[in-house]
Scaffold this motif. Sequence first.
Motif, mmCIF file in Angstrom:
data_model
loop_
_atom_site.group_PDB
_atom_site.id
_atom_site.type_symbol
_atom_site.label_atom_id
_atom_site.label_comp_id
_atom_site.label_asym_id
_atom_site.label_seq_id
_atom_site.Cartn_x
_atom_site.Cartn_y
_atom_site.Cartn_z
ATOM 1 N N ASN A 62 0.799 -1.175 -0.045
ATOM 2 C CA ASN A 62 0.057 0.029 0.193
ATOM 3 C C ASN A 62 0.916 1.160 0.108
ATOM 4 O O ASN A 62 0.335 2.416 0.330
ATOM 5 C CB ASN A 62 -0.987 -0.032 1.133
ATOM 6 N N GLN A 63 2.057 1.222 -0.243
ATOM 7 C CA GLN A 63 2.976 2.164 -0.145
ATOM 8 C C GLN A 63 3.629 2.314 -1.751
ATOM 9 O O GLN A 63 4.120 1.204 -2.198
ATOM 10 C CB GLN A 63 3.960 2.488 0.661
ATOM 11 N N SER A 64 4.073 3.448 -2.196
ATOM 12 C CA SER A 64 4.851 3.727 -3.455
ATOM 13 C C SER A 64 6.109 2.984 -3.170
ATOM 14 O O SER A 64 6.821 3.006 -2.231
ATOM 15 C CB SER A 64 5.049 4.927 -4.056
ATOM 16 N N PHE A 65 6.636 2.516 -4.194
ATOM 17 C CA PHE A 65 8.074 1.988 -4.415
ATOM 18 C C PHE A 65 9.052 2.461 -5.213
ATOM 19 O O PHE A 65 8.855 2.875 -6.453
ATOM 20 C CB PHE A 65 7.945 0.612 -4.915
ATOM 21 N N PRO A 66 9.659 3.431 -4.599
ATOM 22 C CA PRO A 66 10.768 4.199 -5.177
ATOM 23 C C PRO A 66 11.916 3.516 -5.997
ATOM 24 O O PRO A 66 12.228 2.168 -5.648
ATOM 25 C CB PRO A 66 11.758 4.964 -4.373
ATOM 26 N N THR A 67 11.929 3.568 -7.222
ATOM 27 C CA THR A 67 12.888 2.774 -8.250
ATOM 28 C C THR A 67 14.184 3.370 -8.379
ATOM 29 O O THR A 67 14.888 2.928 -9.708
ATOM 30 C CB THR A 67 11.983 2.234 -9.625
ATOM 31 N N ASP A 68 14.663 4.069 -7.625
ATOM 32 C CA ASP A 68 16.056 4.571 -7.987
ATOM 33 C C ASP A 68 17.028 3.594 -7.152
ATOM 34 O O ASP A 68 16.771 3.235 -6.012
ATOM 35 C CB ASP A 68 16.353 5.986 -7.572
ATOM 36 N N GLU A 69 18.378 3.094 -7.377
ATOM 37 C CA GLU A 69 19.050 2.403 -6.986
ATOM 38 C C GLU A 69 18.664 1.078 -6.434
ATOM 39 O O GLU A 69 18.636 0.652 -5.283
ATOM 40 C CB GLU A 69 19.803 3.158 -5.861
ATOM 41 N N ILE A 70 17.913 0.222 -7.254
ATOM 42 C CA ILE A 70 17.508 -1.135 -7.234
ATOM 43 C C ILE A 70 18.484 -1.827 -7.176
ATOM 44 O O ILE A 70 19.223 -2.075 -8.402
ATOM 45 C CB ILE A 70 16.435 -1.346 -7.937
ATOM 46 N N GLU A 71 19.233 -2.747 -6.257
ATOM 47 C CA GLU A 71 20.252 -3.656 -6.316
ATOM 48 C C GLU A 71 19.355 -5.182 -6.647
ATOM 49 O O GLU A 71 18.837 -5.443 -6.005
ATOM 50 C CB GLU A 71 20.922 -3.837 -5.080
ATOM 51 N N LEU A 72 19.726 -5.418 -7.814
ATOM 52 C CA LEU A 72 19.318 -6.940 -8.296
ATOM 53 C C LEU A 72 20.518 -7.694 -8.549
ATOM 54 O O LEU A 72 21.506 -7.444 -9.055
ATOM 55 C CB LEU A 72 18.573 -6.703 -9.500
ATOM 56 N N ARG A 73 20.118 -9.119 -8.566
ATOM 57 C CA ARG A 73 21.100 -10.114 -8.954
ATOM 58 C C ARG A 73 20.315 -11.238 -9.670
ATOM 59 O O ARG A 73 19.090 -11.364 -9.311
ATOM 60 C CB ARG A 73 22.043 -10.523 -7.778
ATOM 61 N N LEU A 74 21.141 -11.670 -10.644
ATOM 62 C CA LEU A 74 20.658 -12.976 -11.308
ATOM 63 C C LEU A 74 21.491 -14.347 -10.522
ATOM 64 O O LEU A 74 22.576 -14.252 -10.252
ATOM 65 C CB LEU A 74 21.240 -12.977 -12.673
ATOM 66 N N VAL A 75 20.533 -15.155 -10.333
ATOM 67 C CA VAL A 75 20.956 -16.468 -9.509
ATOM 68 C C VAL A 75 20.512 -17.611 -10.261
ATOM 69 O O VAL A 75 19.409 -18.026 -10.859
ATOM 70 C CB VAL A 75 20.399 -16.332 -7.869
ATOM 71 N N ASP A 76 21.629 -18.668 -10.428
ATOM 72 C CA ASP A 76 21.430 -19.637 -11.132
ATOM 73 C C ASP A 76 21.977 -20.825 -10.117
ATOM 74 O O ASP A 76 23.086 -20.864 -9.891
ATOM 75 C CB ASP A 76 22.123 -19.877 -12.401
#
Length: 123
Positions: A62-76
């Motif tokens: 129920n809150q906005s999600f700021p999309t600056d500096e999103i740290e993501l990783r691909l995992v296999d």
Amino acid sequence: MQKLVFHNAWDKTLSSKDRKRIEKEFEKTKNRHQDLEIIILWLAMNHKGECLVTTLIHNRGNQSFPTDEIELRLVDHQKVIAEHTFTIPFTLEPFTSMPWTFIFSENSLGENSLENALIEWKT
């Protein structure tokens, strides 16, 4: 109620086949319990050797999600094969889902297979 929206650039260029594919995945996953979730829709390699990871981002909270500096990783197979910090040019509003493509550089992938890759928030 969860709604699916498309960024203007996507809305103008998305093929009807891909739109249907995204809408189908949205319907299948929109009611899960996790507030923030990124689902891989498809992976592709471009001519530069970069991995394009097309995703569906759910903000079920129920809150906005700021999309600056999103740290993501691909995992296999529980092995991190790529990670990067992204900035997306929008804020994801509450109860909203949106497709987006993240581009992981060739250098961050190494020699890894992406056959069973998952995407997750880096913690």
